[in-house]
Design an enzyme around this catalytic site. Structure first.
Site, PDB file in Angstrom:
ATOM      1  N   ASP A 113     -15.122 -29.058 -48.884  1.00 29.07           N
ATOM      2  CA  ASP A 113     -15.031 -27.685 -48.952  1.00 29.07           C
ATOM      3  C   ASP A 113     -15.589 -26.528 -50.141  1.00 29.07           C
ATOM      4  O   ASP A 113     -15.530 -27.601 -50.775  1.00 29.07           O
ATOM      5  CB  ASP A 113     -14.278 -26.883 -47.857  1.00 29.07           C
ATOM      6  CG  ASP A 113     -14.658 -25.563 -47.007  1.00 29.07           C
ATOM      7  OD1 ASP A 113     -15.585 -25.129 -47.395  1.00 29.07           O
ATOM      8  OD2 ASP A 113     -14.073 -25.198 -46.128  1.00 29.07           O
ATOM      9  N   ASP A 124     -19.608 -19.117 -42.752  1.00 31.12           N
ATOM     10  CA  ASP A 124     -18.692 -19.543 -41.533  1.00 31.12           C
ATOM     11  C   ASP A 124     -19.762 -18.868 -39.888  1.00 31.12           C
ATOM     12  O   ASP A 124     -19.896 -17.777 -39.649  1.00 31.12           O
ATOM     13  CB  ASP A 124     -17.345 -18.678 -41.124  1.00 31.12           C
ATOM     14  CG  ASP A 124     -17.282 -20.457 -42.128  1.00 31.12           C
ATOM     15  OD1 ASP A 124     -17.658 -20.937 -42.402  1.00 31.12           O
ATOM     16  OD2 ASP A 124     -15.535 -19.566 -42.297  1.00 31.12           O
TER      17      ASP A 124
HETATM   18  C1  GLA Z   1     -14.578 -22.005 -44.976  1.00 24.05           C
HETATM   19  C2  GLA Z   1     -15.211 -23.574 -44.211  1.00 24.05           C
HETATM   20  C3  GLA Z   1     -15.130 -23.589 -42.414  1.00 24.05           C
HETATM   21  C4  GLA Z   1     -13.867 -24.400 -42.393  1.00 24.05           C
HETATM   22  C5  GLA Z   1     -12.623 -23.377 -43.613  1.00 24.05           C
HETATM   23  C6  GLA Z   1     -11.193 -24.275 -43.601  1.00 24.05           C
HETATM   24  O1  GLA Z   1     -14.453 -21.777 -44.439  1.00 24.05           O
HETATM   25  O2  GLA Z   1     -16.483 -22.438 -44.117  1.00 24.05           O
HETATM   26  O3  GLA Z   1     -15.597 -24.496 -41.683  1.00 24.05           O
HETATM   27  O4  GLA Z   1     -13.264 -25.148 -42.858  1.00 24.05           O
HETATM   28  O5  GLA Z   1     -13.323 -22.790 -44.185  1.00 24.05           O
HETATM   29  O6  GLA Z   1     -10.537 -23.785 -43.991  1.00 24.05           O
END
Ligand code: GLA
Length: 403
Positions: A162, A217
């Site tokens: 990430d 997301d």
């Molecule tokens: C980010 C990523 C998500 C998830 C969260 C976890 O938002 O894009 O897919 O992994 O972190 O905290």
């Protein structure tokens, strides 16, 4: 011949010494990266804890997901990776090695990975290129080689990496460092970049990782932005990825984020459209629902083998939007053997007829082709020049067209 070869070697040596080749090219020449790991020749398929369970992860949940992956038939349908997302971490120990939160993962990650492997599945984990993960747990910044070695010792097969708490870090070099760290372990580990498309990883990540998120997301909604201010619906994600098809291919995929199928925010018809679009885009199929509580409709979507076969077509050519008229769209993807997969998408509430012409598929107009509906599981007879269907509101029809 000998003279020519040694002269070429000398020229290259001089060029390196005097900086004609950029430093980056020299530095990376001996490192096995991304596509060179030979993994993900078709888009990865699996399950990830985040979309449904967020930070509520523990070893019981992950074991149960592995069990359900097998008992539901998903493993047989092609799903392979069981991936623990954020919030599994505890503190680093005195030697700086990352440890799981023992309250959540009492038996440790190695035991968990062994269990997943005993089911004939592969095990994935999550970290972050910055100092902290998005959930506030320790990131891998400054510990990349140590963490990669730890993951390999645990038996990790897939790393999602990430981009939170990265301050002024450069994305390309940060992901390259972890790519090199994974390669140095000697263990085949799929490398999933989760940088949300901020610095256009499709332009630079092909030789660094096997898949890269193209957007922020996903939310469990059909379109638009979620009120939380950072996640977004299926159609908004599709629009953001629509122009990126040419960057994907075997070993390196655009990732429009994990599936929301079965999480309850959309209708089954919307989930069928979501799954169809992911398949036509050659997206990773990472289920994000509770595998212990799947409705028959959810199971029928996630395990539609005809749609999965499109996603996993060995040519690995991602589909494109070949036509759009307001809320009606046609997406098409060439398949091994000369066929085409087509998605007729209706973004609107009311139903409408959508026809696809052979011209839009780069076929001669007089070609006769067999048509199959991949959701009705029916051959709908041969057609010449065009075919089509009435598509309900917020729905997609998915067809194969084969000469
Ligand atoms: C980010 C990523 C998500 C998830 C969260 C976890 O938002 O894009 O897919 O992994 O972190 O905290």
């Amino acid at each position: 011949m000998y003279f020519k070869t040694s002269r070429t070697a000398l020229v290259i040596l001089m060029a390196c010494l005097f900086g004609i080749f950029p430093a980056a090219a020299r530095d990376r020449s001996d490192v096995v990266l991304g596509v060179a790991n030979g993994l993900a020749q078709t888009p990865p398929m699996g399950w990830n804890s985040w979309n449904k369970f967020a930070c509520n992860v523990n070893e019981g949940l992950i074991r149960s997901a592995a069990d359900r992956m097998v008992s539901s038939g998903m493993k047989e349908a092609g799903y392979t990776y069981i991936i623990v997302d954020d919030c599994w971490q505890g503190a680093r120990n005195a030697a700086g090695n990352i440890q799981p939160d023992v309250k959540k993962f009492l038996s440790g990650i190695k035991m968990l990975a062994d269990y997943v492997h005993s089911k004939g599945l592969k095990f994935g984990i999550y970290s972050d290129a910055g100092t902290k993960t998005c959930g506030g747990y320790p990131g891998s910044r400054g510990h990349e080689f140590q963490d990669a070695a730890q993951y390999a010792a645990w038996g990790v097969d897939y790393l999602k990496y990430d981009w939170c708490s990265t301050d002024t870090q450069d994305a390309q070099s940060s992901y390259l460092t972890m790519s090199q760290a994974l390669a140095a372990t000697g263990r085949p580990i799929v490398f999933s970049l989760c940088e949300w498309g901020n610095s256009k990883p499709w332009l630079w990540a092909k030789n660094i990782g096997n898949l890269w998120r193209t957007t922020g997301d996903i939310a469990d909604i059909w379109d638009g932005n979620h009120p939380n201010g950072y996640s977004m619906g299926v159609l908004r994600i599709v629009d953001m990825q629509a122009e990126l098809a040419s960057y994907a291919g075997p070993g390196h995929w655009n990732d429009p984020d994990m599936l929301e199928v079965g999480n309850g925010g959309m209708s089954d018809s919307e989930y069928r459209a979501h799954f169809s679009l992911w398949a036509i885009m050659a997206a990773p199929l990472i289920a994000g629902n509770d595998l212990a509580a799947m409705s028959p409709a959810t199971q029928a979507i996630l395990m539609n083998k005809e749609v999965i076969a499109i996603d996993q077509d060995p040519l690995g050519i991602a589909g494109t939007r070949v036509w759009k008229d307001g809320d009606a769209e046609i997406w098409a993807r060439p398949l091994k053997g000369g066929g085409r997969a087509v998605v007729l998408l209706n973004r609107a509430i009311t139903s409408r007829r959508i026809d696809v012409s052979w011209e839009q598929l780069n076929y001669p107009a007089d070609l006769t082709a067999k048509i199959r509906d991949l959701w009705r599981h029916e051959d709908i007879g041969p057609a010449k020049g065009m075919t089509g269907a009435v598509v309900s509101g917020h729905a997609a029809v998915m067809l194969t067209i084969r000469p």
